[in-house]
Design an enzyme around this catalytic site. Structure first.
Site, PDB file in Angstrom:
ATOM      1  N   LYS A   3     -19.523  -4.187   9.451  1.00  0.00           N
ATOM      2  CA  LYS A   3     -20.077  -5.403   8.859  1.00  0.00           C
ATOM      3  C   LYS A   3     -21.255  -5.913   9.698  1.00  0.00           C
ATOM      4  O   LYS A   3     -21.471  -5.447  10.825  1.00  0.00           O
ATOM      5  CB  LYS A   3     -18.961  -6.448   8.760  1.00  0.00           C
ATOM      6  CG  LYS A   3     -17.860  -6.066   7.766  1.00  0.00           C
ATOM      7  CD  LYS A   3     -16.713  -7.071   7.807  1.00  0.00           C
ATOM      8  CE  LYS A   3     -15.682  -6.802   6.716  1.00  0.00           C
ATOM      9  NZ  LYS A   3     -14.542  -7.739   6.784  1.00  0.00           N
ATOM     10  N   TYR A  43     -16.136  -7.222  -3.265  1.00  0.00           N
ATOM     11  CA  TYR A  43     -15.005  -8.115  -2.991  1.00  0.00           C
ATOM     12  C   TYR A  43     -14.553  -8.860  -4.253  1.00  0.00           C
ATOM     13  O   TYR A  43     -13.985  -9.941  -4.147  1.00  0.00           O
ATOM     14  CB  TYR A  43     -15.384  -9.111  -1.888  1.00  0.00           C
ATOM     15  CG  TYR A  43     -15.292  -8.520  -0.489  1.00  0.00           C
ATOM     16  CD1 TYR A  43     -14.096  -8.011   0.012  1.00  0.00           C
ATOM     17  CD2 TYR A  43     -16.405  -8.480   0.349  1.00  0.00           C
ATOM     18  CE1 TYR A  43     -13.996  -7.471   1.287  1.00  0.00           C
ATOM     19  CE2 TYR A  43     -16.316  -7.951   1.633  1.00  0.00           C
ATOM     20  CZ  TYR A  43     -15.105  -7.447   2.094  1.00  0.00           C
ATOM     21  OH  TYR A  43     -15.009  -6.923   3.362  1.00  0.00           O
ATOM     22  N   THR A  85      -6.262  -8.309   9.565  1.00  0.00           N
ATOM     23  CA  THR A  85      -7.432  -9.030   9.053  1.00  0.00           C
ATOM     24  C   THR A  85      -7.859 -10.148  10.005  1.00  0.00           C
ATOM     25  O   THR A  85      -9.051 -10.318  10.285  1.00  0.00           O
ATOM     26  CB  THR A  85      -7.102  -9.628   7.668  1.00  0.00           C
ATOM     27  OG1 THR A  85      -6.626  -8.585   6.826  1.00  0.00           O
ATOM     28  CG2 THR A  85      -8.329 -10.268   7.039  1.00  0.00           C
ATOM     29  N   ASN A 106     -14.976 -10.232  11.346  1.00  0.00           N
ATOM     30  CA  ASN A 106     -14.002  -9.269  11.871  1.00  0.00           C
ATOM     31  C   ASN A 106     -14.508  -7.824  11.933  1.00  0.00           C
ATOM     32  O   ASN A 106     -13.746  -6.867  11.897  1.00  0.00           O
ATOM     33  CB  ASN A 106     -12.666  -9.390  11.134  1.00  0.00           C
ATOM     34  CG  ASN A 106     -12.768  -9.137   9.654  1.00  0.00           C
ATOM     35  OD1 ASN A 106     -13.848  -8.802   9.158  1.00  0.00           O
ATOM     36  ND2 ASN A 106     -11.666  -9.267   8.937  1.00  0.00           N
ATOM     37  N   HIS A 109     -14.792  -3.206   7.819  1.00  0.00           N
ATOM     38  CA  HIS A 109     -14.003  -3.136   6.587  1.00  0.00           C
ATOM     39  C   HIS A 109     -13.463  -1.727   6.459  1.00  0.00           C
ATOM     40  O   HIS A 109     -14.169  -0.763   6.771  1.00  0.00           O
ATOM     41  CB  HIS A 109     -14.883  -3.452   5.370  1.00  0.00           C
ATOM     42  CG  HIS A 109     -14.309  -2.927   4.085  1.00  0.00           C
ATOM     43  ND1 HIS A 109     -13.232  -3.506   3.465  1.00  0.00           N
ATOM     44  CD2 HIS A 109     -14.633  -1.843   3.333  1.00  0.00           C
ATOM     45  CE1 HIS A 109     -12.925  -2.814   2.379  1.00  0.00           C
ATOM     46  NE2 HIS A 109     -13.762  -1.798   2.282  1.00  0.00           N
ATOM     47  N   GLU A 120     -15.473   2.276  -3.758  1.00  0.00           N
ATOM     48  CA  GLU A 120     -16.396   1.624  -2.834  1.00  0.00           C
ATOM     49  C   GLU A 120     -17.512   2.573  -2.403  1.00  0.00           C
ATOM     50  O   GLU A 120     -18.663   2.157  -2.258  1.00  0.00           O
ATOM     51  CB  GLU A 120     -15.621   1.096  -1.622  1.00  0.00           C
ATOM     52  CG  GLU A 120     -14.738  -0.082  -2.018  1.00  0.00           C
ATOM     53  CD  GLU A 120     -13.697  -0.472  -0.975  1.00  0.00           C
ATOM     54  OE1 GLU A 120     -13.698   0.109   0.136  1.00  0.00           O
ATOM     55  OE2 GLU A 120     -12.874  -1.350  -1.275  1.00  0.00           O
TER      56      GLU A 120
HETATM   57  P1  RTP Z   1     -11.527  -5.845   4.513  1.00  0.00           P
HETATM   58  O1  RTP Z   1     -11.337  -5.762   3.011  1.00  0.00           O
HETATM   59  O2  RTP Z   1     -12.816  -6.506   4.909  1.00  0.00           O
HETATM   60  O3  RTP Z   1     -11.293  -4.527   5.190  1.00  0.00           O
HETATM   61  O4  RTP Z   1     -10.410  -6.806   5.110  1.00  0.00           O
HETATM   62  P2  RTP Z   1      -8.867  -6.818   4.850  1.00  0.00           P
HETATM   63  O5  RTP Z   1      -8.466  -5.804   3.838  1.00  0.00           O
HETATM   64  O6  RTP Z   1      -8.226  -6.746   6.189  1.00  0.00           O
HETATM   65  O7  RTP Z   1      -8.673  -8.276   4.259  1.00  0.00           O
HETATM   66  P3  RTP Z   1      -8.879  -8.856   2.788  1.00  0.00           P
HETATM   67  O8  RTP Z   1      -7.713  -9.725   2.493  1.00  0.00           O
HETATM   68  O9  RTP Z   1      -9.254  -7.780   1.806  1.00  0.00           O
HETATM   69  O10 RTP Z   1     -10.121  -9.817   3.008  1.00  0.00           O
HETATM   70  C1  RTP Z   1     -11.425  -9.315   2.983  1.00  0.00           C
HETATM   71  C2  RTP Z   1     -12.256 -10.029   4.012  1.00  0.00           C
HETATM   72  O11 RTP Z   1     -12.379 -11.403   3.629  1.00  0.00           O
HETATM   73  C3  RTP Z   1     -12.490 -12.194   4.799  1.00  0.00           C
HETATM   74  N1  RTP Z   1     -11.403 -13.182   4.774  1.00  0.00           N
HETATM   75  N2  RTP Z   1     -11.582 -14.437   5.116  1.00  0.00           N
HETATM   76  N3  RTP Z   1      -8.924 -16.908   5.127  1.00  0.00           N
HETATM   77  C4  RTP Z   1     -10.134 -16.450   5.273  1.00  0.00           C
HETATM   78  O12 RTP Z   1     -11.055 -17.163   5.647  1.00  0.00           O
HETATM   79  C5  RTP Z   1     -10.384 -15.046   4.982  1.00  0.00           C
HETATM   80  N4  RTP Z   1      -9.469 -14.170   4.562  1.00  0.00           N
HETATM   81  C6  RTP Z   1     -10.137 -12.996   4.434  1.00  0.00           C
HETATM   82  C7  RTP Z   1     -12.363 -11.267   5.998  1.00  0.00           C
HETATM   83  O13 RTP Z   1     -13.678 -10.903   6.426  1.00  0.00           O
HETATM   84  C8  RTP Z   1     -11.647 -10.072   5.408  1.00  0.00           C
HETATM   85  O14 RTP Z   1     -11.902  -8.903   6.170  1.00  0.00           O
END
Ligand code: RTP
Length: 142
Positions: A3, A43, A85, A106, A109, A120
């Site tokens: 990212k 997303y 996450t 973070n 991805h 993707e």
């Molecule tokens: P990613 O898709 O980026 O690999 O992350 P992930 O599966 O671990 O988490 P996901 O739930 O799919 O969330 C995607 C990205 O959204 C941002 N996020 N912000 N509460 C919050 O402010 C929040 N929750 C998620 C993070 O950048 C997360 O990686």
């Protein structure tokens, strides 16, 4: 994908190195500036979340490195290498556990299923994903 914060913090090499050392094979790589439409599509499952706009703004805030990695169990294993996450909950030794403190910054991805990985890759590279099919000669079992 590395990212924008990962690119800005010069962590691209470290992210690649961790996946390489684990034994996965880099099959495609591209540094580019994503636009809003692409970030929103990527997303889209999170579009109803209150953090969606901030998430899209974050993803388009600078260049990213999109990659395709191959190898046995790569999707599940890469998610483990990436960590939780929320980086404060990510184990030390994971990418997020070692390099980040905020969910909204973070670093990386990782696709959460092979099907989403293919979706993707087509989104980030275009439908004709430039996969390089090659063998690791020194470690053919990989
Ligand atoms: P990613 O898709 O980026 O690999 O992350 P992930 O599966 O671990 O988490 P996901 O739930 O799919 O969330 C995607 C990205 O959204 C941002 N996020 N912000 N509460 C919050 O402010 C929040 N929750 C998620 C993070 O950048 C997360 O990686």
């Amino acid at each position: 994908m590395v990212k924008p914060d990962g690119v800005q913090r010069a962590l691209v090499g470290d992210v690649i190195s961790r996946l390489e050392r684990k034994g996965f094979r880099l099959a495609a790589l591209k540094l580019f500036q994503p636009d809003k439409a692409l970030a929103e599509e990527h997303y889209k499952d999170l579009s109803s979340k209150p953090f969606f706009k901030d998430l899209v703004d974050y993803i388009i805030s600078g260049p990213v490195v999109a990659m395709v990695w191959e190898g046995a169990g790569v999707v599940k294993s890469a998610r483990k290498l990436i960590g939780a996450t929320n980086p404060l909950e990510a184990e030390p030794g994971t990418i997020r556990g070692d390099f980040a403190v905020q969910t909204g910054r973070n670093v990386v991805h990782g696709s959460d299923s092979p099907e989403n990985g293919e979706r993707e890759a087509a989104l980030w590279f275009g439908n004709d994903v430039p996969i390089v099919d090659w063998q690791q000669v020194a470690a053919p079992w990989l």
